[in-house]
Design an enzyme around this catalytic site. Structure first.
Site, PDB file in Angstrom:
ATOM      1  N   ARG A   1       0.867  -1.186   0.000  1.00 14.90           N
ATOM      2  CA  ARG A   1       0.000   0.000   0.000  1.00 14.90           C
ATOM      3  C   ARG A   1       0.892   1.220   0.000  1.00 14.90           C
ATOM      4  NH1 ARG A   1      -5.163   1.059   3.780  1.00 14.90           N
ATOM      5  NH2 ARG A   1      -5.940  -0.255   2.093  1.00 14.90           N
TER       6      ARG A   1
ATOM      7  N   HIS B   1      -7.556   0.729  -6.236  1.00 16.99           N
ATOM      8  CA  HIS B   1      -7.710  -0.162  -5.077  1.00 16.99           C
ATOM      9  C   HIS B   1      -8.323  -1.478  -5.581  1.00 16.99           C
ATOM     10  CE1 HIS B   1      -7.845  -1.381  -1.037  1.00 16.99           C
ATOM     11  NE2 HIS B   1      -8.779  -0.602  -0.539  1.00 16.99           N
TER      12      HIS B   1
ATOM     13  N   GLN C   1      -9.947  -4.255  -3.315  1.00 19.03           N
ATOM     14  CA  GLN C   1     -11.259  -3.862  -2.800  1.00 19.03           C
ATOM     15  C   GLN C   1     -12.345  -4.180  -3.823  1.00 19.03           C
ATOM     16  OE1 GLN C   1     -12.007  -2.154   0.368  1.00 19.03           O
ATOM     17  NE2 GLN C   1     -13.970  -2.978  -0.285  1.00 19.03           N
TER      18      GLN C   1
ATOM     19  N   ASP D   1     -17.571   6.603  -0.990  1.00 23.29           N
ATOM     20  CA  ASP D   1     -16.284   6.473  -0.304  1.00 23.29           C
ATOM     21  C   ASP D   1     -16.037   7.806   0.396  1.00 23.29           C
ATOM     22  OD1 ASP D   1     -13.737   5.657   0.506  1.00 23.29           O
ATOM     23  OD2 ASP D   1     -12.810   5.942  -1.460  1.00 23.29           O
TER      24      ASP D   1
ATOM     25  N   CYS E   1     -16.307   1.121   1.120  1.00 20.44           N
ATOM     26  CA  CYS E   1     -15.119   0.312   1.434  1.00 20.44           C
ATOM     27  C   CYS E   1     -14.638   0.525   2.863  1.00 20.44           C
ATOM     28  CB  CYS E   1     -14.020   0.593   0.432  1.00 20.44           C
ATOM     29  SG  CYS E   1     -13.402   2.300   0.461  1.00 20.44           S
TER      30      CYS E   1
ATOM     31  N   ARG F   1     -13.022  -9.028   1.719  1.00 19.85           N
ATOM     32  CA  ARG F   1     -11.636  -8.678   1.395  1.00 19.85           C
ATOM     33  C   ARG F   1     -10.741  -9.920   1.541  1.00 19.85           C
ATOM     34  NH1 ARG F   1      -9.813  -3.519   2.016  1.00 19.85           N
ATOM     35  NH2 ARG F   1      -7.920  -4.379   1.074  1.00 19.85           N
TER      36      ARG F   1
END
Ligand code: NVA
Length: 310
Positions: free
Chosen positions: A102, A129, A132, A225, A265, A293
Site C-alpha cells: 500500500r 484499489h 477492494q 467512499d 469500502c 476482502r
C-alpha cells in the site's frame, strides 16, 4: 520466467476476473481448501498509509493459504528514501513469495513489480484499489446474482482510487458504471477511455454524471467512499463543501431500485459521505464487503502464484 501482478483492475481479463470471483466464492465456502503458500512461504505486507481491513484481511488470508504474513513497517523500510524501490524489490524477491504494498504512487508499484521477480499486489495506491473491487464485486454477486447488465452508481470523489477502480473493474464485469462527482473530481478522460474500451468487449458502459440524483435513479448498486482520501487531509474544508450535494442520504438511496444494495469500502464518516441510516440500514452490505476482502485477496494471491513461474 513469467510473473503475474495485480497492480490495477485491468490487469485481469473479463474471463480472469470471473475466475477470480469464482475462486473467492470457493475459498469463502472452504477457507483451507487451497494452500499455495504451504511451507510456510512468506508474504511481505508493506504499508506506507494507514490500514485496518487490509492488514488483517491479508494477514488472516495468508495464514489460511498456509503462509507466513510478514509485516514490513513502511516507515522503517523507507522505500525510495533509504534505498531505491528497485533495490528493495530485488531484496524482497529473494525472501518472500508475494509482495503486498500500500503506497502513494502507482509508478512505484510498477517499479516494484518490474524488479521483484515475484507477484506484486496493489493494496491501494492514490490511483487504484483493485483488491477492494474484487471484494466489492463478490459482495454484489452474492446479493444481486450475475454482474453483467447491473447498473452501479458511484457518488462522491470520482477521482480517487475507488472511482477509478470501479470504472475499470465494473466495465470488466459488464456493468453499467455511473460516476457522479463535482467538476474537477471525475476520473480522467484517459480512465474513461480505458473503461469504454473494456466495456465495448463486455457489454458494459461508463458514464460521467454531475447530478447524483440522476446517477442513482434506477441503480442496482450504490457506492460511496470518503471525501477525504488518505493524503488529502489538507483539503478537508474545501472537499467537505464541494462534495456536500453528493452525500448518500436516505432520500438519495430511495431513488435507486428498491432492492438496491449500498457499498462503502470503509472507513465511513456517518453524516458526511453517507448517512448513518444508510450505512447501518437494511440495504447496506458493508460488513459482508469488509469480510470479503479476505476471500477476494486469497483468490488474487492463489491466482497470481499459479500463473507465475521462476
Ligand atoms: N479512497 C480511500 C479508500 C480507503 C480504503 C482512501 O484512499 O483513503
Amino acid at each position: 520466467m513469467t510473473t503475474r501482478h495485480f497492480l490495477r483492475d485491468d490487469d485481469v481479463t473479463p474471463a480472469e476476473q470471473a475466475e477470480l470471483l469464482d475462486l473467492a466464492a470457493t475459498l469463502k465456502a472452504s477457507p483451507w481448501s487451497r494452500r499455495p503458500l504451504a511451507g510456510p512461504k512468506s508474504v511481505a505486507m508493506i504499508f506506507d498509509k494507514p490500514t485496518l481491513r487490509t492488514q488483517v484481511s491479508f494477514g488472516a488470508g495468508i495464514a489460511e493459504l498456509g503462509g507466513n504474513p510478514m509485516l514490513v513497517e513502511g516507515k522503517l523500510a523507507g522505500i525510495g528514501v533509504r534505498e531505491s524501490v528497485e533495490d528493495v524489490a530485488r531484496v524482497l524477491g529473494r525472501q518472500v513469495s508475494v509482495v503486498v504494498w500500500r503506497t502513494f504512487f502507482q509508478a512505484d508499484l510498477d517499479t516494484m513489480a518490474a524488479h521483484a521477480g515475484v507477484p506484486v499486489v496493489n493494496a491501494l495506491t492514490d490511483d487504484f484499489h483493485p483488491c477492494q473491487l474484487v471484494a466489492d464485486l463478490l459482495t454484489v454477486r452474492e446479493h444481486k446474482g450475475d454482474l453483467a447488465g447491473l447498473t452501479v452508481a458511484f457518488v462522491g470523489d470520482g477521482a480517487c482510487n475507488m472511482g477509478n477502480s470501479w470504472l475499470l473493474a465494473g466495465a470488466t464485469a459488464g456493468m453499467h458504471v455511473r460516476i457522479a462527482a463535482p467538476s474537477g473530481y471525475q476520473p480522467s478522460e484517459a480512465m474513461y477511455a480505458r473503461a469504454a474500451e473494456i466495456a465495448a468487449t463486455t457489454g458494459g458502459s461508463a458514464t460521467a454524471f454531475d447530478d447524483a440524483e440522476k446517477a442513482v435513479a434506477g441503480a442496482d448498486v450504490v457506492v460511496t467512499d470518503t471525501w477525504i482520501s488518505m493524503g488529502k487531509e489538507a483539503e478537508e474544508a474545501d472537499r467537505t463543501t464541494v462534495f456536500a450535494p453528493y452525500s448518500l442520504t436516505t432520500e438519495l438511496m430511495a431513488l435507486a431500485e428498491p432492492d438496491a444494495v449500498a457499498l462503502h469500502c470503509l472507513p465511513a464518516y456517518r453524516g458526511k459521505e453517507i448517512a448513518a441510516e444508510v450505512l447501518d440500514g437494511p440495504q447496506s452490505v458493508v460488513w459482508d464487503e469488509a469480510e470479503n476482502r479476505r476471500h477476494a485477496q486469497k483468490a488474487v494471491m492463489t491466482f497470481l502464484l499459479e500463473r507465475s513461474s521462476r
